[in-house]
Scaffold this active site. Sequence first.
Site, short mmCIF file in Angstrom:
data_model
loop_
_atom_site.label_atom_id
_atom_site.label_comp_id
_atom_site.label_asym_id
_atom_site.label_seq_id
_atom_site.Cartn_x
_atom_site.Cartn_y
_atom_site.Cartn_z
N TYR A 1 -1.52 0.32 10.70
CA TYR A 1 -1.64 -0.15 9.34
C TYR A 1 -0.59 0.19 8.17
O TYR A 1 0.06 -0.54 7.68
CB TYR A 1 -2.77 0.52 8.77
CG TYR A 1 -3.26 0.07 7.27
CD1 TYR A 1 -3.51 -1.39 6.95
CD2 TYR A 1 -2.99 0.82 6.23
CE1 TYR A 1 -3.74 -1.51 5.67
CE2 TYR A 1 -3.17 0.62 5.21
CZ TYR A 1 -3.65 -0.83 4.59
OH TYR A 1 -4.06 -1.13 3.41
N SER B 1 0.90 -1.17 0.08
CA SER B 1 -0.01 -0.15 0.05
C SER B 1 0.89 1.17 0.03
O SER B 1 1.85 1.16 0.67
CB SER B 1 -0.95 -0.01 1.11
OG SER B 1 -1.57 1.24 1.36
#
Length: 231
Positions: free
Chosen positions: A153, A140
Amino acid sequence: MTVLTDKIAVVTGAGSGIGEAIATLLHEEGAKVVLAGRNKDKLQNVANQLAQDSVKVVPTDVTKKEEVDELIKMAQQTFGGLDIVINSAGQMLSSKITDYQVDEWDSMIDVNIKGTLYTAKAALPTMLEQSSGHLINIASISGFEVTKSSTIYSATKAAVHTITQGLEKELAKTGVKVTSISPGMVDTAITATYNPTDRKKLEPQDIAEAVLYALTQPKHVNVNEITVRPV
């Protein structure tokens, strides 16, 4: 002839979102696809849209290494080989350290980091033995760009990127390829509650196309990293 005819691909997180888009595109390009994820009903819904003789549903929790080992074995037993593994299973929960949501941190670490490692551990012995194969990890942009609400995250996705970098060096000259794909915000059920209204999103299909690009390069070319952002 489609570009992935008779290639055997395993896709984790295949029940929805990015994983579903990847699995569907690989199947359209001729691959035999094993759909893995926690929700059997969602996996079956995806499978029902594909040719039944070239798709297999294997409910799998990537945080349990025994289930991941069984997933890879099932792919080989069903279709007779293993060419492609896509680590698309992922989790995005509350990520502020000062929220002290330790259970949610543990869950993201288990899915995003351990799941990536367990899948690599299960797939690589076969790929190394045959001197071919391609492992693609979905990371990501958050692994590079941290916000005040994405700390944990982002850390897990940075780990996915680092794992891929390390594998690229470990697997050099073995014939086995490894790629990290880092998308920006993608329009999925997971991101629906996290995305500001003024922020542009990618579509899951955009990430699937990036995966296909990496998979269809010449044999002597390994695409180590792809970053995908909305315009």
